[in-house]
Design an enzyme around this catalytic site. Structure first.
Site, mmCIF file in Angstrom:
data_model
loop_
_atom_site.group_PDB
_atom_site.id
_atom_site.type_symbol
_atom_site.label_atom_id
_atom_site.label_comp_id
_atom_site.label_asym_id
_atom_site.label_seq_id
_atom_site.Cartn_x
_atom_site.Cartn_y
_atom_site.Cartn_z
ATOM 1 N N CYS A 57 -2.060 -2.395 7.740
ATOM 2 C CA CYS A 57 -1.982 -3.332 6.606
ATOM 3 C C CYS A 57 -0.690 -4.137 6.569
ATOM 4 C CB CYS A 57 -2.229 -2.588 5.301
ATOM 5 S SG CYS A 57 -3.956 -2.076 5.186
ATOM 6 N N ASP A 84 0.773 -1.252 0.000
ATOM 7 C CA ASP A 84 0.000 0.000 0.000
ATOM 8 C C ASP A 84 0.805 1.304 0.000
ATOM 9 O OD1 ASP A 84 -1.906 -1.974 0.301
ATOM 10 O OD2 ASP A 84 -2.875 -1.104 2.055
ATOM 11 N N LYS A 112 -7.156 -5.021 -2.897
ATOM 12 C CA LYS A 112 -8.006 -5.521 -1.813
ATOM 13 C C LYS A 112 -8.975 -4.438 -1.378
ATOM 14 C CE LYS A 112 -4.361 -4.122 1.353
ATOM 15 N NZ LYS A 112 -4.953 -2.970 1.998
#
Ligand code: VGL
Length: 202
Positions: A157, A11, A102
């Site tokens: 994350c 990310d 996701k």
């Protein structure tokens, strides 16, 4: 058999660096990952990236007029197809072989909830539901034994991705200097939880 190592870059997206959910060390970490890749990419059999990629992520975004709690509800971020969901420019993406998205329709912190981004046109992606391969299967198909995790955010994350990686049976390491947290306190808690699960912190 000698270890087969993969790097999962989590990310490193504009919204998590200097956008709606910016992190204090995000820009520095994006640049540090790029210089790590220029010296160490050859250690890895495969290098992949994950992307937070929200279409309508059920309760993950704060309701209008309310304050986010920065634990379960968040400012709107990484909306599929928007500028904020693109990778931060200081991240050199040239060695990244595949992307796993996701969170389209549910909150998803772990890259292991992600699915391979399809090669076809963006508009079509929103019409198909997750028919592509997931990260665990993708790594298993390539006989990966060891996974290193870096990226943003350490306490959300990165943590979730590393925990799932370890429980999927990959020997997992989080490289601390290549991760940016939402909060330093959160990062310390995350490292304790990761160590307890058997993840190495280097
Ligand atoms: C993340 C908060 C909300 C992350 C994603 O990438 O760590 N954090 N959504």
């Amino acid at each position: 058999m000698s270890p087969r190592r993969a790097l999962v870059i989590v990310d490193v997206q504009k919204d998590f660096v200097d956008g709606s959910l910016g992190t204090a060390r995000g820009a520095e970490v994006a640049a540090a990952i790029s210089s790590f890749l220029s010296s160490d990419a050859n250690k890895y059999a495969h290098i992949v990236g994950t992307l937070d990629w929200h279409v309508d992520p059920a309760g993950h975004f704060v309701a209008a007029g309310e304050q986010p709690d920065y634990s379960e509800t968040w400012p709107v971020h990484c909306v599929a197809g928007t500028e904020g969901a693109t990778t931060y420019p200081a991240l050199d993406t040239s060695a990244i072989e595949a992307w796993f998205r996701k969170g389209e329709f549910t909150p998803a912190y772990s890259g292991f909830e992600g699915h391979l981004a399809p090669a076809f046109a963006e508009a079509d992606w929103l019409k198909v539901e997750r028919k592509t391969i997931g990260l665990e299967q993708w790594l298993q198909d390539r006989k990966i034994s060891h996974v290193d995790v870096v990226g943003i955010a350490t306490d959300f994350c990165v943590k979730a991705t590393a925990l799932d990686s370890q429980s999927a049976g990959f020997h997992t390491t989080v490289i601390e200097q290549l991760c940016a947290p939402v909060s330093d306190e959160g990062a310390q808690e995350a490292f304790a939880e990761l160590r307890a699960a058997g993840v190495l912190i280097s």
